[in-house]
Design a protein around this motif. Structure first.
Motif, PDB file in Angstrom:
ATOM      1  N   ASP A  21       0.760   6.078   7.730  1.00 21.54           N
ATOM      2  CA  ASP A  21       1.137   6.267   6.310  1.00 21.54           C
ATOM      3  C   ASP A  21       1.621   7.678   5.990  1.00 21.54           C
ATOM      4  O   ASP A  21       2.634   7.882   5.321  1.00 21.54           O
ATOM      5  N   SER A  68      -2.457   5.750   2.165  1.00 21.80           N
ATOM      6  CA  SER A  68      -2.187   4.488   1.479  1.00 21.80           C
ATOM      7  C   SER A  68      -3.451   3.728   1.043  1.00 21.80           C
ATOM      8  O   SER A  68      -3.350   2.766   0.306  1.00 21.80           O
ATOM      9  N   PRO A 112       0.804  -1.224   0.000  1.00 25.76           N
ATOM     10  CA  PRO A 112       0.000   0.000   0.000  1.00 25.76           C
ATOM     11  C   PRO A 112       0.841   1.281   0.000  1.00 25.76           C
ATOM     12  O   PRO A 112       0.462   2.271  -0.630  1.00 25.76           O
ATOM     13  N   LEU A 113       1.993   1.243   0.679  1.00 22.65           N
ATOM     14  CA  LEU A 113       2.820   2.457   0.755  1.00 22.65           C
ATOM     15  C   LEU A 113       3.522   2.715  -0.576  1.00 22.65           C
ATOM     16  O   LEU A 113       3.687   3.861  -0.986  1.00 22.65           O
ATOM     17  N   ALA A 121       0.962   4.251  -2.906  1.00 23.21           N
ATOM     18  CA  ALA A 121       0.737   5.666  -2.582  1.00 23.21           C
ATOM     19  C   ALA A 121       1.917   6.511  -3.042  1.00 23.21           C
ATOM     20  O   ALA A 121       1.742   7.593  -3.612  1.00 23.21           O
TER      21      ALA A 121
END
Ligand SMILES: Cc1ncc(COP(=O)(O)O)c(C=O)c1O
Ligand SMILES: [Zn+2]
Length: 407
Positions: free
Chosen positions: A311, A290, A278-279, A282
């Motif tokens: 995040d 994220s 997810p990071l 992003a």
């Protein structure tokens, strides 16, 4: 007058509101994570980098910059400064002959989570709290269970059912209450929050309380000290909840303010698995949130965090440092783990192998240059994930054994 800790207050990392240190503190009223603040002028006048040479080689050598007020509240299983290990064979192979690995596998329970548990549990003991709850992908729960046993504090752990068996057994052997659930670390966090509220326990999951991060911060102090009060050009960290990166950067900022290191900070290479990144997504989109990851799945379980609550902090640090975020495949993680064990005798955990594989790719793409000083964090021992290794030797028939004895 000399103080064991130079703790001075708290600041919310989200709304920047400052508040005093209080009993049983969790998060800011805005929901943001609280960061411990120190009187750095006082710390600087109490300890210099040359004084440190004479101190014990454990995380407690930086006690002025840790939140524990009294030495007799320290809960310790001996947390050594972890070694920087050269990996020249592997390094040459990937075009970085002076590559270094900081091996966190030598800490109690075999991962860097011991740092957060040692300092976090010491603070729990100091505050006189009796019961903590933690959601975990395994390794943090194992560390907190062991330090809880050491401190005489009850520990309740919740983990996804498929979390690594070694970490779960460590919870069991040290007498923690272990719940497993069919869900993610986020779901486990919801359960721990509910049970903590019902039972008046202290909830110590990621960024729920301010002290764990302080323990992990010692990684940053050690890196600077081991690099002769300077920093590497690139620091690669296998990232899940992102506390490792936030903590190292907090340490570097404190040291910079005290004049212990110069202005230069390392470029952060944030590494995730392509099964839960997810990071990275992003970062690639240039956003600071994220937004979650569906069906997260990776063998590097410590990085299986679909919704990292910090995040915005992590992505800020990566950007400010001129860093990068990339994802690597599980098959490459396993191959790197095998190669590093075969070439160097160093058995890293899958998360550490992910960081090494990330560095290989970044060297290949030219983002890392050959002459740069690169440090990879191996966040744990490969022994914590021994069940992932296929093969267990060849069976020898009794008749062959007789022959080999040579009679
Ligand atoms: C071995 C290992 N490496 C890396 C991580 C990820 O660390 P962080 O949550 O600080 O990003 C974890 C977290 O569980 C872990 O157990
Ligand atoms: Zn706030």
């Amino acid at each position: 007058m000399s103080f064991y800790s130079c703790i001075a207050g708290m600041r919310c990392a989200k709304c920047q509101k400052e508040e005093p240190v209080q009993y049983g503190q969790t998060t800011c009223e805005c929901g943001g994570p609280l960061m411990v603040q120190y009187d750095l002028e006082r710390a600087k006048s109490q300890v210099t980098v040359s004084d440190l040479i004479h101190r014990t080689q454990t995380i407690w050598r930086y006690h002025e910059l840790l939140p524990i007020l009294q030495v007799d509240h320290v809960v310790s299983l001996h947390e050594p400064m972890t070694p920087l290990i050269a990996v020249p064979e592997y390094g040459r192979k990937i075009g970085l002959p002076s590559l270094l690995v900081k091996d966190e596998g030598v800490l109690p329970s075999g991962t860097f989570k011991a740092r957060g548990a040692a300092v976090g549990m010491s603070k729990v003991k100091e505050m006189g709290l009796k019961h903590v709850a933690i959601a975990t992908n395994g390794n943090a729960g194992a560390a907190w269970a062991l330090y809880g046993a050491r401190a005489g504090v009850a520990v309740t752990v919740a983990t996804p059912t498929n979390a690594p068996i070694t970490a779960r057994k460590e919870c069991v052997i040290s007498g923690a209450d272990l719940f497993t659930l069919d869900g993610t670390i986020g779901d486990a966090g919801v359960l721990m929050e509910r049970m903590s509220q019902q039972n008046d326990w202290y909830h110590v999951s990621t960024l729920h309380e301010p002290y764990r991060l302080e323990g992990k911060k010692t990684m940053g102090y050690e890196i600077a000290e081991q690099f002769g009060w300077s920093v590497p050009d690139v620091l690669a960290f296998p990232t899940g909840g992102g506390i490792g990166i936030i903590a190292i950067y907090k340490a570097l900022a404190e040291m910079r303010e005290m004049g212990w290191i110069g202005d230069k900070l390392p470029r952060i290479a944030l590494i995730q698995s392509s099964g839960c990144a997810p990071l990275v997504r992003a970062f690639e989109k240039g956003v600071k949130s994220s937004a979650g990851w569906e069906d997260a799945d990776t063998i590097a379980f410590g990085m299986r965090v679909p919704n990292p609550s910090g995040d915005f902090l992590i992505l800020d640090i990566v950007e400010q440092s001129g860093g990068i975020a990339i994802a690597v495949d599980d098959s490459d993680i396993m191959e790197t783990r095998r190669q590093v064990a075969e070439l160097e005798g160093l058995h890293v955990c899958p998360e550490g192998a992910a960081a090494l594989e990330g560095v290989r790719q970044l060297r290949e793409s030219g983002w890392i240059r050959a002459e740069e000083r690169v440090l990879v964090m191996n966040t744990g021992s490969g022994l914590k994930y021994i069940d992932q290794i296929e093969g267990a030797g060849q069976l020898v028939e009794p008749s062959t054994m007789k022959l080999s004895v040579g009679r």
